[in-house]
Design a protein around this motif. Structure first.
Motif, PDB file in Angstrom:
ATOM      1  N   GLY A  74     114.208  10.716  82.803  1.00  0.00           N
ATOM      2  CA  GLY A  74     112.845  11.235  82.860  1.00  0.00           C
ATOM      3  C   GLY A  74     112.722  12.740  82.742  1.00  0.00           C
ATOM      4  N   SER A  75     113.806  13.436  82.457  1.00  0.00           N
ATOM      5  CA  SER A  75     113.749  14.895  82.339  1.00  0.00           C
ATOM      6  C   SER A  75     112.975  15.309  81.095  1.00  0.00           C
ATOM      7  N   THR A  76     112.156  16.345  81.236  1.00  0.00           N
ATOM      8  CA  THR A  76     111.426  16.912  80.107  1.00  0.00           C
ATOM      9  C   THR A  76     111.850  18.363  79.848  1.00  0.00           C
ATOM     10  N   THR A  77     112.953  18.784  80.463  1.00  0.00           N
ATOM     11  CA  THR A  77     113.448  20.145  80.269  1.00  0.00           C
ATOM     12  C   THR A  77     113.826  20.336  78.804  1.00  0.00           C
ATOM     13  N   PRO A  78     113.287  21.364  78.150  1.00  0.00           N
ATOM     14  CA  PRO A  78     113.614  21.585  76.739  1.00  0.00           C
ATOM     15  C   PRO A  78     115.054  22.049  76.548  1.00  0.00           C
ATOM     16  N   PHE A  79     115.628  21.674  75.409  1.00  0.00           N
ATOM     17  CA  PHE A  79     117.008  22.000  75.062  1.00  0.00           C
ATOM     18  C   PHE A  79     117.062  22.834  73.796  1.00  0.00           C
ATOM     19  N   VAL A  80     117.921  23.850  73.828  1.00  0.00           N
ATOM     20  CA  VAL A  80     118.332  24.586  72.639  1.00  0.00           C
ATOM     21  C   VAL A  80     119.808  24.255  72.473  1.00  0.00           C
ATOM     22  N   LEU A  81     120.170  23.706  71.322  1.00  0.00           N
ATOM     23  CA  LEU A  81     121.568  23.357  71.077  1.00  0.00           C
ATOM     24  C   LEU A  81     122.227  24.438  70.235  1.00  0.00           C
ATOM     25  N   ILE A  82     123.503  24.679  70.526  1.00  0.00           N
ATOM     26  CA  ILE A  82     124.279  25.670  69.792  1.00  0.00           C
ATOM     27  C   ILE A  82     125.581  25.027  69.340  1.00  0.00           C
ATOM     28  N   THR A  83     126.128  25.528  68.233  1.00  0.00           N
ATOM     29  CA  THR A  83     127.384  24.995  67.721  1.00  0.00           C
ATOM     30  C   THR A  83     128.055  26.006  66.811  1.00  0.00           C
ATOM     31  N   ALA A  84     129.360  25.881  66.706  1.00  0.00           N
ATOM     32  CA  ALA A  84     130.123  26.686  65.762  1.00  0.00           C
ATOM     33  C   ALA A  84     130.481  25.848  64.536  1.00  0.00           C
ATOM     34  N   ARG A  85     130.145  24.575  64.558  1.00  0.00           N
ATOM     35  CA  ARG A  85     130.498  23.666  63.466  1.00  0.00           C
ATOM     36  C   ARG A  85     129.371  23.563  62.447  1.00  0.00           C
ATOM     37  N   SER A  86     129.731  23.046  61.293  1.00  0.00           N
ATOM     38  CA  SER A  86     128.735  22.869  60.230  1.00  0.00           C
ATOM     39  C   SER A  86     128.724  21.421  59.757  1.00  0.00           C
ATOM     40  N   ASP A  87     128.754  20.497  60.700  1.00  0.00           N
ATOM     41  CA  ASP A  87     128.736  19.073  60.375  1.00  0.00           C
ATOM     42  C   ASP A  87     127.498  18.710  59.567  1.00  0.00           C
ATOM     43  N   ALA A  88     127.678  17.766  58.653  1.00  0.00           N
ATOM     44  CA  ALA A  88     126.550  17.268  57.869  1.00  0.00           C
ATOM     45  C   ALA A  88     125.558  16.574  58.797  1.00  0.00           C
ATOM     46  N   ASN A  89     124.301  16.749  58.527  1.00  0.00           N
ATOM     47  CA  ASN A  89     123.213  16.088  59.259  1.00  0.00           C
ATOM     48  C   ASN A  89     123.087  16.521  60.712  1.00  0.00           C
TER      49      ASN A  89
END
Length: 122
Positions: A74-89
């Protein structure tokens, strides 16, 4: 000066996590760092964060898995995702999971602030 927000930073790369927490703190945000998604889930208890900034690819529970786990509770906390990868999709996966932004490392702190501010307004 930014309005006061509590930001959780989850990244298994200690030097990156510490630097990001310090950068956010220096800009007037409350910021706490966690070495893994499991640590975050174990520690948060009653803590409330304005936004979560999480690496996608970590040992154990991924950032995407964490988002799904918290949404199921039930969490509505917004997420910002970060990555060093360049995976497709990857953008499509992040968007489908409900992430507000996906940033690729290295990124400018201003881009992260824009994502965080947009996340808490939306």
């Amino acid at each position: 000066m930014a309005r006061y927000l509590e930001i959780a930073v989850i990244d298994d790369d200690e030097s990156f996590r510490v630097a990001l927490v310090e950068s956010l703190s220096s800009l007037g945000y409350g910021s706490s760092g966690y070495a893994s998604a499991e640590d975050y889930v174990r520690v948060i208890g009653g803590n409330s964060f304005s936004c979560v900034v999480s690496d996608i690819h970590m040992p154990g529970m991924s950032g995407l898995d964490l988002m799904k786990h918290l949404a199921a509770q039930g969490s509505t906390t917004p997420f910002v995702l970060i990555t060093a990868r360049s995976d497709a999709n990857l953008e499509a996966k992040a968007e489908a999971a409900g992430a507000v932004c996906l940033l690729r490392k290295p990124f400018e702190i201003g881009d992260l602030i824009g994502c965080i501010e947009g996340a808490v307004k939306g």
